[in-house]
Motif scaffolding. Sequence first.
Motif: not given
Length: 520
Positions: A21-23, A36-47, A91-95, A262-270
């Motif tokens: 979730g990229a909200g 803040g780190s040398d970590a690799t990060v994947l962001v998955i966004e539905a929109g 509810r935004g479905k987009v970066l 971080a999908l929001g208050a509907l899709d995180t519990p989903r």
Amino acid sequence: MSVPIVPRKPVARAYDYIVVGAGSGGCAVARRLIDGSDATVLVIEAGPAGIGIPEIDNPAAWVPLGRGTYDWGYDYAPNAAVNGRTIGIPRGKVLGGSSSINAMMWYRGDQRDYDGWEAGGAEGWSFKDVLPYFKRSEDWEGGETEWRGAGGPLRIERSPSLHPVAQAMIDGSGELGIPIIDDPNGPENEGASRANLNIANGQRWSSARGYLWPILYNERLTILTDALAIGLGIENGRCVSVRYVAEGDLHEVRATSGVVLALGALDTPRLLMMSGIGNPAELKRLGVDVHLGLPGVGQNLQDHPLVQACVFRASRPLGPLRDNGGGAVINWKSSASLQQPDLHAFPVQGNSAEPRIRELYDLSGDVFSIGCGLMRSTSVGYMRLLSAAPGGAMEIQPNYLAEKSDLDALVIAVETMMELAATRSYADWFGGYAAPARRLSRAEIVDYIRDACSTFFHVSGTCKMGKDDMAVVDSRLRVQGIEGLTIADASVMPVIPTCHTHAPVTMIGERAADFLLGAA
């Protein structure tokens, strides 16, 4: 800043962190993990990426974005208290999530909101604890102060030239005895003022623009758009992977350090319920195997009810829209006995009435509106899945107006707005009442509210933070009972704060990153 392009990268088998979730929350987490780190990060966004889209960038064009291409299209279930109407929830479905389709309002609420979180069991979430994170996210037009931040990812400005109906709202509030204040994000938020807006150089300044654009080309960041997360992989009590669908194919990617929802208050519990995390009885009904019984998942749903709207005839054409079509706000008390403001209002340079009000009243010709709502609502609802299939139907019920105190406060709000439009400050613009078409009795106002009740689209609370049996995350935003799984969105709010939710969700994302990095 030039308009960037989201790089297309092959998805690796594993990343240190996966942010789903990229909200407002997800963008903040991703940025701070990269910085803040040398970590690799994947962001998955539905929109989609939504970059360079004129209707997103133009602050005056935001209203049609709801129910459009970049909206999930969710609805609140009908309820007798709102005369059986179905209310849409943009509810935004987009970066950028909802920060890319919202009204660009930036508010923290009252300091006592967060002190109340801590008193209720969210340790370390008092106002003094969260203020540094609000400040860190801000690039306030007035520069850094004790209360405001500068140099942060999110630009915040006030209108350089208020529309006259917005200025009339501020001046008219003074006539009614409501204080006029400089900054509602300062030491006190009670009063009328120019709005704080995520607008810069005449363009929307979303979380995607502020947090993600500067790091799009970082080699450790991968952003996957148009990808729907459908499940979490749990092994030996730890979340280790995310399953998602992209271009019709099912994929799974592993996380070595953690997964952030971080999908929001509907899709995180989903997503939690689809993954076997939730109320065991609900999961059994859905035919989902139970990985972890957490009865609070999907419960405690809260949203601010909005009377949309009080509409007034304009004595002359309003001219071109300015800012976000508003430009000012009022925070005030429905009763002098209250410790903090509970009501909120804003001007609209045109007709913003709910569909039912448009059916009942003649709103032709030149009109302006005032939306008013309750920021300390006490009615609480729920969301539940009607199907565990990806994209399956949900029942989303905020229980608007279930508590008599909520309705009583909204009556005061409508009465105040009817008085406001008749002040001397509106004399050059007020051409009569349109909806309601006249001053109403209390019983008539109640009927009007039931037809006009809508949403601020501030849905929250469905995976609340705390210590009680219904808490889903602890005070460090970790899902209780599973390692490696954090939530960073509005679902963790134990009680909805008295404000638009973009700013507090951003603060939650900032804090979540610090918790993951061991910086807090």
